[in-house]
Design a protein around this motif. Structure first.
Motif, PDB file in Angstrom:
ATOM      1  N   ASP A 198      -3.285   3.998  -6.606  1.00  0.00           N
ATOM      2  CA  ASP A 198      -2.489   2.479  -5.708  1.00  0.00           C
ATOM      3  C   ASP A 198      -3.860   1.739  -4.198  1.00  0.00           C
ATOM      4  OD1 ASP A 198      -0.526   2.440  -6.593  1.00  0.00           O
ATOM      5  OD2 ASP A 198       0.799   4.268  -5.867  1.00  0.00           O
ATOM      6  N   ARG A 199      -3.845   3.092  -3.691  1.00  0.00           N
ATOM      7  CA  ARG A 199      -4.409   3.149  -2.281  1.00  0.00           C
ATOM      8  C   ARG A 199      -5.590   2.261  -1.935  1.00  0.00           C
ATOM      9  NH1 ARG A 199      -0.600   6.083  -1.595  1.00  0.00           N
ATOM     10  NH2 ARG A 199       0.279   6.498   0.860  1.00  0.00           N
ATOM     11  N   SER A 200      -6.157   2.114  -3.514  1.00  0.00           N
ATOM     12  CA  SER A 200      -7.605   1.875  -3.780  1.00  0.00           C
ATOM     13  C   SER A 200      -7.651   0.136  -4.830  1.00  0.00           C
ATOM     14  CB  SER A 200      -8.092   2.414  -4.940  1.00  0.00           C
ATOM     15  OG  SER A 200      -7.930   1.990  -5.549  1.00  0.00           O
ATOM     16  N   ARG A 201      -6.727  -0.388  -5.105  1.00  0.00           N
ATOM     17  CA  ARG A 201      -6.445  -1.750  -5.593  1.00  0.00           C
ATOM     18  C   ARG A 201      -6.019  -2.559  -4.916  1.00  0.00           C
ATOM     19  NH1 ARG A 201      -2.469  -1.073 -10.435  1.00  0.00           N
ATOM     20  NH2 ARG A 201      -4.247  -3.283 -11.244  1.00  0.00           N
ATOM     21  N   ALA A 202      -6.643  -4.060  -5.187  1.00  0.00           N
ATOM     22  CA  ALA A 202      -6.453  -5.152  -4.749  1.00  0.00           C
ATOM     23  C   ALA A 202      -7.013  -4.817  -3.207  1.00  0.00           C
ATOM     24  CB  ALA A 202      -5.165  -5.616  -4.987  1.00  0.00           C
ATOM     25  N   TRP A 203      -8.604  -4.174  -3.039  1.00  0.00           N
ATOM     26  CA  TRP A 203      -8.920  -3.992  -1.420  1.00  0.00           C
ATOM     27  C   TRP A 203      -9.811  -5.378  -1.387  1.00  0.00           C
ATOM     28  CZ3 TRP A 203      -8.022  -0.798   2.195  1.00  0.00           C
ATOM     29  CH2 TRP A 203      -9.135  -1.171   3.485  1.00  0.00           C
ATOM     30  N   GLU A 204     -10.895  -5.255  -2.091  1.00  0.00           N
ATOM     31  CA  GLU A 204     -10.955  -6.949  -2.186  1.00  0.00           C
ATOM     32  C   GLU A 204     -10.367  -7.966  -2.800  1.00  0.00           C
ATOM     33  OE1 GLU A 204     -15.288  -8.332  -0.813  1.00  0.00           O
ATOM     34  OE2 GLU A 204     -14.464  -6.611  -1.368  1.00  0.00           O
TER      35      GLU A 204
END
Length: 495
Positions: free
Chosen positions: A488-494
């Protein structure tokens, strides 16, 4: 009487080319390998020099032919990194710039625009794929637009790596791709197994520049005296690497599944001769078409970075010197100390399909060291495969009884046991680990009568090791729940 008892598989992978002799008897394997250069011109972009790949094929193929003797060779089979694309001139054979690799994310915005414009449902229904820069169609479109390639040029050839190799091996006489590679382009109707004019128009890809689609097993052509290898060898089997591994794992009946731990990981489930409806989070793909027209389909979960994460440990942050250190170093600690590595270097594939996710490490403390980071990277492979299989089982309603595994990382007993514990089913590792090359050889040999039937191929599969899961699901489920928090913390980062 012919003494041809050998098929040579050309395995043109993401980081190198291996040519390998597969014998019908007990002869020891003969193989040759060459790495080729990885090009990263911008963040998220990955390219290869197609001519360097071809040179590696010529070198390795000649080395194996010289060792075996041309009279023993019944056929050549080809397996390749899928979705990677090449544009070249039919008259000169020269590429229009570098190949764009399957990992490349430069067309993510194009896929977003297509989805916004309402094209996702049509793409999913006709191709079995999702709108993602992973697939070949938007890569072709990018090449045409940004390399100023004329779409009305009859000299233009657009193909995946298998088409590029077939073209060169036949001295430019055959321009063809097999149905498994075609099914990964986002331009092929997987039910009719033909190029779809509407999809080609949508992406601006000229249909006349695409190769003929042929079966995965069946004679396509023969090697030319112009190609730099012995002439007259039949080219009789072609499949994308994951479909080849499914065939090499002898998953020839519906319900059989395999996972390959390569640069990425790919879970495939043979679903038989009926093409299923689109499945959320999964891809539907052609498993193979045999010479008699028999076609099997597969559900597939694609994970972008598993072995690539090991390469990152070695080449990126340099905490190991050799990939072979990974297993022993990971086993040197009993757990990760709460560390999770999400190797979303190029986004997340199945079941998330998030091109904007980025790599994440969470849970680091002052006590975190090389061993904990390495074990967390190994564990990430098992977690990602579980994510895919959980989604696959939920969508299909068909539980996977066991999982056949192969690929470089499958040699790690730790990984296989972690995988069994996470899935709650047995993990089976065959004696023959190079199942991708084996599948290409089986497909070619089947066409030339080296193997009489798929029953013969199934009989050739032998077990090396079986890893049974722990009976207590509490600990594996708790670890996986924490993994999902890290994802969840890695998603949609960029953005």
């Amino acid at each position: 009487m012919s003494n041809a008892d050998c098929v040579i598989a050309i395995d043109a992978g993401t980081t190198g080319v291996r040519s390998r002799a597969v014998f019908t008897g007990d002869d020891p394997t003969v193989a040759a390998y060459r790495e080729f250069t990885q090009h990263y011109p911008q963040p998220g972009w990955v390219e290869h020099d197609a001519e360097e790949i071809w040179a590696a094929v010529v070198e390795t193929l000649n080395e194996v032919v010289d060792a075996v003797g041309p009279d023993r060779i019944a056929a050549i089979g080809i397996t390749n990194q899928r979705e990677t694309v090449v544009a070249w001139s039919r008259s000169t054979g020269e590429p229009h710039g570098n190949a764009i690799v399957w990992q490349d994310r430069r067309t993510a915005h194009v896929c977003d625009e297509l989805a916004t414009d309402g094209h996702l449902d049509m793409v999913r229904e006709r191709t079995g794929l999702v709108l993602d820069p992973y697939f070949s169609g938007t890569k072709f479109a990018w090449m045409i637009e940004n390399r100023e390639i004329a779409t009305d040029d009859a000299d233009l050839a657009l193909g995946t790596i298998d088409a590029w190799l077939i073209w060169n091996l036949t001295g430019g006489q055959v321009f063809a791709t097999d149905v498994t590679n075609a099914s990964r382009t986002m331009l092929c109707d997987i039910r009719s197994r033909t190029w779809d004019p509407e999809l080609c128009d949508l992406l601006g890809v000229p249909i006349d520049a695409l190769p003929e689609i042929v079966p995965s097993s069946g004679r396509i052509g023969v090697t030319s005296e112009k190609c730099g290898v012995p002439a007259g060898i039949p080219i009789s089997g072609v499949a994308g690497d994951q479909q080849a591994a499914l065939f090499g794992q002898a998953c020839v009946e519906p319900g059989m599944a395999k996972n390959t731990y390569g640069t990425g990981s790919f879970v495939l489930l043979n679903v038989g001769e009926e093409c299923p409806a689109p499945t959320e989070g999964m891809l539907t793909t052609v498993a193979w078409t045999l010479a008699d027209g028999t076609t099997h389909y597969a559900l597939e979960g694609a994970i972008f970075a598993t072995g690539a994460a090991i390469q990152w440990l070695r080449d990126g942050i340099e905490i190991i010197d050799d990939a072979a250190e990974t297993g022993p170093l990971a086993e040197s600690v009993s757990d990760t100390g709460g560390v999770y590595v999400v190797p979303a270097f190029a986004g997340l594939g199945s079941p998330y399909w998030d091109p904007y996710a980025r790599g994440t490490i969470v849970g680091i403390t002052r006590g975190t060291g090389r061993a904990e980071l390495t074990r967390a990277t190994v564990e990430s492979m098992a977690y990602q495969v579980r994510d895919v299989i959980d989604a696959m089982v939920e969508a299909s309603g068909t539980p996977i009884v066991d999982l056949r595994v192969d690929g470089g990382a499958a040699v790690m007993d730790l990984l296989c046991q972690l995988q069994a514990d996470q899935l709650g089913v047995s993990v089976l590792r065959p004696v023959e680990q190079e199942t991708t090359a084996l599948g290409a050889a089986f497909l070619a040999g089947l066409a030339e009568g080296v193997w009489a039937s798929t029953d013969d191929i199934a009989a050739a599969w032998t077990l090396d090791a079986r890893f049974d899961p722990t009976d207590d699901r509490t600990a594996p489920d708790a670890l996986h729940a924490q993994w999902l928090r890290a994802v969840d913390r890695s998603r949609a980062w960029e953005s």
